[in-house]
Every structure is written in structure tokens, then in C-alpha cells.
Design a protein around this motif. Structure first.
Motif, short mmCIF file in Angstrom:
data_model
loop_
_atom_site.label_atom_id
_atom_site.label_comp_id
_atom_site.label_asym_id
_atom_site.label_seq_id
_atom_site.Cartn_x
_atom_site.Cartn_y
_atom_site.Cartn_z
N LEU A 198 0.82 -1.21 0.00
CA LEU A 198 0.00 0.00 0.00
C LEU A 198 0.86 1.26 0.00
CD1 LEU A 198 -2.76 -1.12 2.54
CD2 LEU A 198 -2.97 -0.92 0.06
N ALA A 199 1.95 1.24 0.76
CA ALA A 199 2.85 2.40 0.79
C ALA A 199 3.48 2.63 -0.57
CB ALA A 199 3.92 2.19 1.86
N ALA A 200 3.92 1.55 -1.23
CA ALA A 200 4.54 1.69 -2.54
C ALA A 200 3.54 2.21 -3.58
CB ALA A 200 5.11 0.34 -2.98
N LEU A 201 2.32 1.70 -3.53
CA LEU A 201 1.30 2.16 -4.47
C LEU A 201 0.99 3.65 -4.26
CD1 LEU A 201 -1.19 -0.86 -4.52
CD2 LEU A 201 0.34 -0.12 -6.36
N ALA A 202 0.82 4.02 -3.00
CA ALA A 202 0.50 5.43 -2.70
C ALA A 202 1.63 6.35 -3.14
CB ALA A 202 0.22 5.59 -1.21
N ALA A 203 2.87 5.96 -2.83
CA ALA A 203 4.02 6.78 -3.21
C ALA A 203 4.14 6.87 -4.73
CB ALA A 203 5.30 6.21 -2.61
N GLY A 204 3.90 5.75 -5.42
CA GLY A 204 3.98 5.76 -6.88
C GLY A 204 2.94 6.66 -7.52
N ILE A 205 1.72 6.62 -7.00
CA ILE A 205 0.65 7.46 -7.55
C ILE A 205 0.97 8.94 -7.34
CG2 ILE A 205 -1.78 8.10 -7.26
CD1 ILE A 205 -2.32 5.14 -6.60
N VAL A 206 1.40 9.29 -6.13
CA VAL A 206 1.72 10.69 -5.85
C VAL A 206 2.91 11.14 -6.69
CG1 VAL A 206 2.54 12.28 -4.06
CG2 VAL A 206 0.75 10.61 -3.53
N ALA A 207 3.92 10.28 -6.85
CA ALA A 207 5.08 10.65 -7.67
C ALA A 207 4.68 10.86 -9.13
CB ALA A 207 6.15 9.56 -7.57
N TRP A 208 3.76 10.03 -9.62
CA TRP A 208 3.33 10.18 -11.01
C TRP A 208 2.61 11.51 -11.24
CZ3 TRP A 208 4.08 8.02 -15.63
CH2 TRP A 208 3.17 8.32 -16.65
N PHE A 209 1.64 11.80 -10.38
CA PHE A 209 0.88 13.03 -10.55
C PHE A 209 1.67 14.26 -10.13
CE2 PHE A 209 -2.64 9.96 -10.46
CZ PHE A 209 -3.37 10.40 -11.56
N GLY A 210 2.74 14.05 -9.36
CA GLY A 210 3.54 15.18 -8.92
C GLY A 210 4.68 15.54 -9.86
N GLN A 211 4.77 14.86 -11.00
CA GLN A 211 5.86 15.15 -11.94
C GLN A 211 5.90 16.60 -12.41
OE1 GLN A 211 6.92 11.85 -14.89
NE2 GLN A 211 4.86 11.23 -14.27
N PRO A 212 4.75 17.26 -12.66
CA PRO A 212 4.83 18.66 -13.13
C PRO A 212 5.29 19.66 -12.07
CG PRO A 212 2.72 17.63 -13.72
CD PRO A 212 3.38 16.76 -12.71
#
Length: 260
Positions: free
Chosen positions: A201-215
Motif C-alpha cells: 500500500l505504501a509503494a502504491l500510494a508513493a507511486g501514484i503521488v510521484a506520477w501526478f507530482g511530476q509537473p
């Protein structure tokens, strides 16, 4: 009673035992660390730094993500404060790491703590904290040895790969996708560590935030992903009721002292 206590075997607290365990734990990640360092070394040379400047940067900075973040800014002639701000934001996760590691090293002198902080890496934190998170005694020689066994080989692997990249960078064709190779190497480290539901769950949450936080500027998305991943992992561990196994019970009804 006194003779029995004196003859009972004591739990090992030798830093050399911990160091050997640390080396064994980190050995599987050393190749990936060297590849990541080599990619960073090549990137420094390709961005326009001289070999001497690139060598100085890898030895003094020793932070791959911060180095890769600052290189485009250096090449573009950005103000010095902006370059430092970008590196600071990318490395904010080490503030969290330091807070978690402080109970284990607070008894050391500040120069030693500063030295350990300088060579601390993500993988050493990931290997150390789960192993000793529930230890009743913190700051033991064995724990310090384990940490050193993780960070020292990692430092040599990184620097060796980075120096190799610096001096062969001019020979590498631009068509080679070294960044992708580095990503695969890092995945080889992280995927085996995702072995429990809170970690997933931590990896999924971090991955989602990192993806949307790219800009976001200054790699703020990376810092947000780290904070989100840690928060989600801790919350999931509490909600799912994950508990550590009971410590071994020694003869006589007392709990054993080796918590791992």
C-alpha cells in the motif's frame, strides 16, 4: 544462581557480527548501486562538467537524485540559490530518515553522527529500520555494525560506478538508454522488499503521488511521494494489525535479548 548466570551464554553485541550481517543484507543491491552511480557519472560529464568537477561533485555531494536534479540547472546557468533549493527539496526524505535513526545513534559524538548521516542511503535505511524497529535496546554495537556493513560497501559501489561513468562518459553513444538500465537496476532492489500488505500500500500510494507530482517544480513531487508512502505504510500497519512475532523466551521465563 550466580554461577548459573555467569555460565549462561550472553547475546552477542559485537559490532563485527553486525557488520557481517549488514554486508550480507546489502550485497544483493551493490550491483544496482554501482549501475546507478555510473549513470550519474555519465550524466555529469554529458551535462558539460569537466572530469575534475564531476569527480569533486560525486565525492562531496554523494546524492544521485540531487545530482541529477541540479545538473540541468547548472547547465542552464540557474542561480546558485535555486540549485541548492532543488537539491534540498529532493533530499528532504533524509530528514525523515534521520529522525527515525536518531534513537540508535544519539549516544555517538556529533562528528560520528555527521559522518554516518553523510553516507546514509535509501537502501541502508530500508534494511536497517525493519530489522531493529522493535528492539528494546537501541544503539548497541551490533546495530551500529550492521548499519556500517550496509553503508560502507554501498559507498564504494556508488563511487566506483560513478568514477567509471565520469571517465568513460565521453565514449558512451547518446543512443544508449542508460537511464532505463538504472531504473531496472533500482527495481531489482525495491521489488523484493515489497513483501507485506502495508509495504504494498505504501509503494502504491508513493507511486501514484510521484506520477501526478511530476509537473511540480524542484522535484516537489518526489518529496510528497516519500511523505505519503511513509504515512500510508504506518497507517496501514496500524489498521491491519500487523504485529511482530513474540521475542524468544529464554530458560527461566525471561525474554531473550536479541530482537531482529
Amino acid at each position: 544462581m550466580r554461577d548459573d548466570a555467569m555460565s549462561a551464554p550472553a547475546a552477542s553485541d559485537d559490532w563485527r557480527d553486525g557488520a557481517r550481517a549488514g554486508v550480507r543484507a546489502v550485497s544483493g543491491a551493490l550491483l544496482a548501486t554501482a549501475i546507478w552511480g555510473m549513470v550519474t557519472g555519465i550524466a555529469m560529464v554529458k551535462s558539460g562538467l569537466t572530469e575534475s568537477l564531476a569527480l569533486t561533485m560525486t565525492l562531496v555531494v554523494y546524492a544521485g537524485s540531487a545530482q541529477l536534479t541540479s545538473l540541468p540547472l547548472i547547465a542552464a546557468g540557474a542561480p546558485l540559490w535555486l540549485i541548492f533549493a532543488a537539491g534540498l527539496v529532493v533530499n528532504l526524505r533524509f530528514v525523515i530518515f534521520a529522525a527515525a535513526l536518531q534513537p540508535y545513534f544519539r549516544h555517538l559524538s556529533w562528528p560520528r553522527r555527521l559522518g554516518l548521516g553523510f553516507i546514509t542511503t535509501d537502501i541502508s535505511f530500508v534494511l536497517f529500520v525493519p530489522r531493529y524497529a522493535h528492539a528494546e535496546r537501541r544503539g548497541t554495537n551490533e546495530q551500529i555494525g550492521f548499519f556500517l556493513g550496509c553503508v560502507v560497501p554501498g559507498w564504494f559501489a556508488w563511487q566506483g560506478g560513478s568514477i567509471l561513468g565520469i571517465y568513460v562518459g565521453a565514449l558512451v553513444p547518446p543512443a544508449w538508454s542508460l537511464e532505463f538500465a538504472a531504473i531496472l537496476a533500482l527495481l531489482a532492489i525495491t521489488v523484493p522488499l515489497v513483501n507485506a500488505r502495508p509495504v504494498v500500500l505504501a509503494a502504491l500510494a508513493a507511486g501514484i503521488v510521484a506520477w501526478f507530482g511530476q509537473p511540480l517544480p524542484l522535484r516537489l513531487g518526489l518529496a510528497a511521494a516519500v511523505i505519503t508512502g511513509i504515512a500510508v505504510g504506518m497507517l496501514a500497519e496500524r489498521r491491519l494489525g500487523v504485529r511482530r512475532p513474540a521475542p524468544p523466551v529464554a530458560p527461566g521465563g525471561q525474554e531473550g535479548g536479541d530482537e531482529r
